[in-house]
Structure formats: structure tokens, C-alpha cells
Design an enzyme around this catalytic site. Sequence first.
Site, PDB file in Angstrom:
ATOM      1  N   CYS A  90     -31.941   5.945 116.947  1.00 45.72           N
ATOM      2  CA  CYS A  90     -32.749   7.008 117.550  1.00 45.72           C
ATOM      3  C   CYS A  90     -34.136   7.011 116.896  1.00 45.72           C
ATOM      4  CB  CYS A  90     -32.072   8.361 117.348  1.00 45.72           C
ATOM      5  SG  CYS A  90     -33.010   9.711 118.106  1.00 45.72           S
ATOM      6  N   CYS A  94     -34.954  13.307 112.285  1.00 50.65           N
ATOM      7  CA  CYS A  94     -34.178  14.465 111.822  1.00 50.65           C
ATOM      8  C   CYS A  94     -33.509  14.120 110.475  1.00 50.65           C
ATOM      9  CB  CYS A  94     -33.125  14.831 112.856  1.00 50.65           C
ATOM     10  SG  CYS A  94     -33.800  14.905 114.534  1.00 50.65           S
ATOM     11  N   CYS A  97     -29.720  13.431 110.068  1.00 48.99           N
ATOM     12  CA  CYS A  97     -28.973  12.663 111.069  1.00 48.99           C
ATOM     13  C   CYS A  97     -28.745  11.197 110.714  1.00 48.99           C
ATOM     14  CB  CYS A  97     -29.672  12.760 112.418  1.00 48.99           C
ATOM     15  SG  CYS A  97     -28.675  11.995 113.724  1.00 48.99           S
ATOM     16  N   CYS A 134     -17.701  16.595 125.689  1.00 54.03           N
ATOM     17  CA  CYS A 134     -19.131  16.617 125.385  1.00 54.03           C
ATOM     18  C   CYS A 134     -19.641  15.212 125.063  1.00 54.03           C
ATOM     19  CB  CYS A 134     -19.372  17.559 124.211  1.00 54.03           C
ATOM     20  SG  CYS A 134     -21.105  17.698 123.804  1.00 54.03           S
ATOM     21  N   CYS A 165     -20.091  18.713 129.096  1.00 55.65           N
ATOM     22  CA  CYS A 165     -21.243  19.074 128.275  1.00 55.65           C
ATOM     23  C   CYS A 165     -21.942  17.765 127.903  1.00 55.65           C
ATOM     24  CB  CYS A 165     -20.777  19.807 127.014  1.00 55.65           C
ATOM     25  SG  CYS A 165     -22.134  20.207 125.882  1.00 55.65           S
ATOM     26  N   CYS A 225     -25.609  25.533 125.280  1.00 55.10           N
ATOM     27  CA  CYS A 225     -24.917  25.419 123.999  1.00 55.10           C
ATOM     28  C   CYS A 225     -26.014  25.180 122.970  1.00 55.10           C
ATOM     29  CB  CYS A 225     -23.936  24.251 124.048  1.00 55.10           C
ATOM     30  SG  CYS A 225     -23.164  23.915 122.443  1.00 55.10           S
ATOM     31  N   ARG A 297     -19.027  28.448 117.729  1.00 53.96           N
ATOM     32  CA  ARG A 297     -18.224  27.267 117.395  1.00 53.96           C
ATOM     33  C   ARG A 297     -18.334  26.891 115.921  1.00 53.96           C
ATOM     34  NH1 ARG A 297     -19.735  23.299 121.008  1.00 53.96           N
ATOM     35  NH2 ARG A 297     -18.365  24.333 122.466  1.00 53.96           N
TER      36      ARG A 297
HETATM   37  N1  SAM Z   1     -30.210  13.442 120.099  1.00 58.52           N
HETATM   38  C1  SAM Z   1     -29.871  14.696 120.637  1.00 58.52           C
HETATM   39  C2  SAM Z   1     -30.557  15.843 119.946  1.00 58.52           C
HETATM   40  O1  SAM Z   1     -30.865  15.725 118.765  1.00 58.52           O
HETATM   41  O2  SAM Z   1     -30.751  16.852 120.593  1.00 58.52           O
HETATM   42  C3  SAM Z   1     -28.394  14.949 120.662  1.00 58.52           C
HETATM   43  C4  SAM Z   1     -27.493  14.514 119.528  1.00 58.52           C
HETATM   44  S1  SAM Z   1     -27.717  15.321 117.980  1.00 58.52           S
HETATM   45  C5  SAM Z   1     -26.707  14.334 116.934  1.00 58.52           C
HETATM   46  C6  SAM Z   1     -26.870  16.875 118.162  1.00 58.52           C
HETATM   47  C7  SAM Z   1     -26.844  17.826 117.008  1.00 58.52           C
HETATM   48  O3  SAM Z   1     -25.913  17.394 116.036  1.00 58.52           O
HETATM   49  C8  SAM Z   1     -28.106  18.048 116.207  1.00 58.52           C
HETATM   50  O4  SAM Z   1     -29.018  18.899 116.825  1.00 58.52           O
HETATM   51  C9  SAM Z   1     -27.557  18.669 114.923  1.00 58.52           C
HETATM   52  O5  SAM Z   1     -27.514  20.069 115.022  1.00 58.52           O
HETATM   53  C10 SAM Z   1     -26.148  18.098 114.849  1.00 58.52           C
HETATM   54  N2  SAM Z   1     -26.024  17.174 113.715  1.00 58.52           N
HETATM   55  C11 SAM Z   1     -26.463  15.906 113.643  1.00 58.52           C
HETATM   56  N3  SAM Z   1     -26.204  15.355 112.455  1.00 58.52           N
HETATM   57  C12 SAM Z   1     -25.578  16.303 111.713  1.00 58.52           C
HETATM   58  C13 SAM Z   1     -25.073  16.355 110.389  1.00 58.52           C
HETATM   59  N4  SAM Z   1     -25.185  15.317 109.560  1.00 58.52           N
HETATM   60  N5  SAM Z   1     -24.478  17.492 109.961  1.00 58.52           N
HETATM   61  C14 SAM Z   1     -24.378  18.546 110.796  1.00 58.52           C
HETATM   62  N6  SAM Z   1     -24.849  18.563 112.057  1.00 58.52           N
HETATM   63  C15 SAM Z   1     -25.458  17.467 112.510  1.00 58.52           C
HETATM   64  C1  DTB Z   2     -23.342  20.237 117.568  1.00 61.32           C
HETATM   65  O1  DTB Z   2     -23.891  21.329 117.335  1.00 61.32           O
HETATM   66  N1  DTB Z   2     -22.682  19.516 116.677  1.00 61.32           N
HETATM   67  C2  DTB Z   2     -22.184  18.289 117.260  1.00 61.32           C
HETATM   68  C3  DTB Z   2     -22.595  18.432 118.747  1.00 61.32           C
HETATM   69  N2  DTB Z   2     -23.341  19.646 118.757  1.00 61.32           N
HETATM   70  C4  DTB Z   2     -23.276  17.337 119.426  1.00 61.32           C
HETATM   71  C5  DTB Z   2     -22.636  17.074 116.555  1.00 61.32           C
HETATM   72  C6  DTB Z   2     -22.307  17.054 115.074  1.00 61.32           C
HETATM   73  C7  DTB Z   2     -22.716  15.743 114.547  1.00 61.32           C
HETATM   74  C8  DTB Z   2     -22.303  15.550 113.107  1.00 61.32           C
HETATM   75  C9  DTB Z   2     -22.753  14.237 112.594  1.00 61.32           C
HETATM   76  C10 DTB Z   2     -22.184  13.049 113.316  1.00 61.32           C
HETATM   77  O2  DTB Z   2     -20.960  12.982 113.570  1.00 61.32           O
HETATM   78  O3  DTB Z   2     -22.943  12.119 113.599  1.00 61.32           O
HETATM   79 FE1  SF4 Z   3     -31.922  11.466 117.192  1.00 60.72          FE
HETATM   80 FE2  SF4 Z   3     -30.096  12.392 115.507  1.00 60.72          FE
HETATM   81 FE3  SF4 Z   3     -32.404  13.691 115.801  1.00 60.72          FE
HETATM   82 FE4  SF4 Z   3     -30.586  13.683 117.822  1.00 60.72          FE
HETATM   83  S1  SF4 Z   3     -30.327  14.607 115.810  1.00 60.72           S
HETATM   84  S2  SF4 Z   3     -32.811  13.379 117.975  1.00 60.72           S
HETATM   85  S3  SF4 Z   3     -29.701  11.626 117.546  1.00 60.72           S
HETATM   86  S4  SF4 Z   3     -32.158  11.609 114.985  1.00 60.72           S
END
Ligand code: SAM
Ligand code: DTB
Ligand code: SF4
Length: 354
Positions: A90, A94, A97, A134, A165, A225, A297
Site C-alpha cells: 500500500c 499509516c 500498518c 468484510c 462490508c 463502519c 466492535r
Molecule cells: N486501506 C484501507 C484503509 O486504510 O482505509 C482499508 C484497510 S485498513 C488495514 C483498515 C483499518 O485497519 C485501519 O483503518 C486501522 O484502523 C486498522 N488497522 C490496520 N492495522 C492495524 C494494526 N496494526 N492494529 C490495529 N488496527 C489496525
Molecule cells: C477494523 O477496524 N479493523 C479491521 C477492519 N476494520 C478492516 C482490520 C484490523 C487489521 C489489523 C492488522 C492486520 O491484520 O493487518
Molecule cells: Fe494502506 Fe494500511 Fe493505511 Fe489502509 S491502513 S491505507 S492498507 S497503509
Amino acid sequence: MNLPNVVTNSERSAGPVSAEPVVASAAFRRSDAATMPAGLRHDWSLPEVEALFALPFQDLIFQAQNVHRAHQAPNTVQMSTLLSVKTGACPEDCAYCPQSVRYDTGLDREALLAIEEVVDRAQAARAAGATRFCMGAAWRSPKKKDMQVMTAMIREVSELGMETCATLGMLTREQAQELKDAGLDYYNHNIDSSPEFYEKIITTRDFQDRLDTLEAVREAGMSVCCGGIVGMGETVTDRARMLQVLANLPQHPESVPINQLVAVPGTPLAEQAAVDPFDFVRTIAVARILMPNSAVRLSAGRESMSDELQALAFLAGANSIFYGEKLLTTGNPDVEHDQQLLQRLGMVTASGAS
Ligand code: SAM
Ligand code: DTB
Ligand code: SF4
């Protein structure tokens, strides 16, 4: 959209508070849920929200449980299963992430999955008791060719009779409408933290971008959501601000995921100290009080939580979980363990299973 404080007509509808025993599948329909006669609030001030966070733990949980019982089916949990349909690489930065191309987290990037594979996984999730599927993609925003595949995928999953979702990044109004027309029920797009803390964890987009997508999702008629992450080094004021922003949206998100940071090696937050579990539960309780009709959630981070802590989170008003061995790229409790936990707590799922 600039954080107005408006109560919508649909949210004003008052109704009797049911004290009947729960038939979970019927009782979980939030559109049927009773609301306080005065309607839901969208005018929370920061001091008010901070005052909730400052309550003695037991007073806060008592208040949250009262709100929960007045607005939600007790002892009931909705279960969503996640699948990463496009993993890694990506372009966004973030800090939490593992899927950002900027951090070396050892994650293999994967192309968009084939629709048949996704449908198979959705069928398996339905068989295991999930009511919502989802689909997550590691995109800043979907491209035209991505939209063609995603709309076809959503149509097929929708035909299984599950709620759908997706979380695909930022959307234009047109894209939101296309997803809605394909049968998408919910769109997940988290604000993640307070507007003030946001720029410390993400620099490739801003908080207003998130609000704009949420508005596009609402305008297209999908359920929202939207939640955030606890444990990234934010202050209690940041947590209060995050929940204040969510509660003061024109309409509360139907689903509010509260994630505990999963500190993934290779990300800038890898060494972040774990959040005090009671502070995590406090965030759930305040979310429940501010957004009585929403599903709150208990999201990422459950794998590292004890059963007792999860029970406390349910007591504080959480009534939805991610269910299945994996979140997007990180682990989640085993299905058998979750089923046992719900059974030990006498909880039923939205599909009626125990
Ligand atoms: N790329 C899209 C976005 O960022 O909107 C969708 C996928 S993103 C992985 C969805 C959500 O997962 C993020 O907004 C964040 O709140 C959650 N998330 C991602 N990595 C995480 C982590 N290491 N621990 C907890 N929540 C995480
Ligand atoms: C949300 O709030 N948490 C989920 C879902 N929406 C997409 C994602 C959590 C991701 C945790 C890190 C991972 O598994 O990559
Ligand atoms: Fe990309 Fe992860 Fe950020 Fe979603 S949360 S925009 S997958 S870097």
C-alpha cells in the site's frame, strides 16, 4: 463534511425499551432498537466526554451497561469475518500498518484474489456462524479496474445471503454509489484517532479526506463502519476527541470498531508500549454511552487479550467481534476458542448460535 451536530429524523424515532428475552437474530436489528425518548445526541462537548473517561471504572461500566441494556439485545454478539482480498504494497504511510510499502514487515504482497476464492471463503465464514463478510484491500483508493472486480465480487458474496462490508480506502461519490448498487451493505473507513493525533500517524492523507469518504458512503445509502485504534501513544484526550467526532457525525456509524494496536515488527509503532487494559475497556464503555444504537466492535488485538478482559469489554458494551483465525494479515483467536468463550459467558450470536 465538517462535524455538524444534527440529529436526523430516523434517529429521533423513539420506541419502547424491550425487556423480553432475546431471540438474537431479530433482536439485533438496530433499526428496531429502542432509542431514548429525547433521541440520540450529536452535540457532545469534549469536557463531557473527558468526564466520562475520568469516572471511577465501576461507575463508567455501570453507566455503559445501563445504556447497553436500554438500547441493545443483552448477551448478544454480531460476528463479522474479515478477508484481505488484496494484501500489502500500500502506498500510504499509516504508522500502525503492516501493509504499507514503506515498512519492512516481511509481508508478501498479493494480487487481488480471484472472485471464486473469495466466495469460497465467504461460504466457509457463513458456515462457521459469521453473518457479515468484510473484504479489505490495501489501497489508498480503488482504481477503475479494481472497481470492476470488487463490484462483481460483492454481487456474488451478497447472493450468499450474508451482509457485505468492504474497506478499500478513499472513495469518490461515484465509487460509493457503484459499490452500493453492487449490493454492498457496509463500508469500513476508520478515523483511527483524534484529528489532532492523526497527522502524527499518517502523512499521506488528512483527517478531512476520511470525513469526505464517510460522507460519500452515507450519501450512497450504505451503512457506515467507522472507529479507530487505541494504544498508538495517543492521550486520553485524543481518545475522547475521536469518540466525540464519531458521536457528533450527522448520523452515528452503525458499527464502531475499537481496535487495540497490534504492534507489528517493522512498523514505526513496533515498540509502542501496550495500552492499560482498563483504559482500553474505558474506550469501549464511552463509545457505548455516546452511540447507544451502534454496534461497538471489540476488534483487532483480541488475540493478546485474556478471556476475562474480553468479558469485561462485553460488559462495557461491546457487542460485535471479528471472527475467524485471521484479521487482515495478523492473527485472531481460533474459532473454537471464541465459540467456547461465548458459551461460557452464555452469549448468543446474531445468527442464533451459541
Ligand atoms: N486501506 C484501507 C484503509 O486504510 O482505509 C482499508 C484497510 S485498513 C488495514 C483498515 C483499518 O485497519 C485501519 O483503518 C486501522 O484502523 C486498522 N488497522 C490496520 N492495522 C492495524 C494494526 N496494526 N492494529 C490495529 N488496527 C489496525
Ligand atoms: C477494523 O477496524 N479493523 C479491521 C477492519 N476494520 C478492516 C482490520 C484490523 C487489521 C489489523 C492488522 C492486520 O491484520 O493487518
Ligand atoms: Fe494502506 Fe494500511 Fe493505511 Fe489502509 S491502513 S491505507 S492498507 S497503509
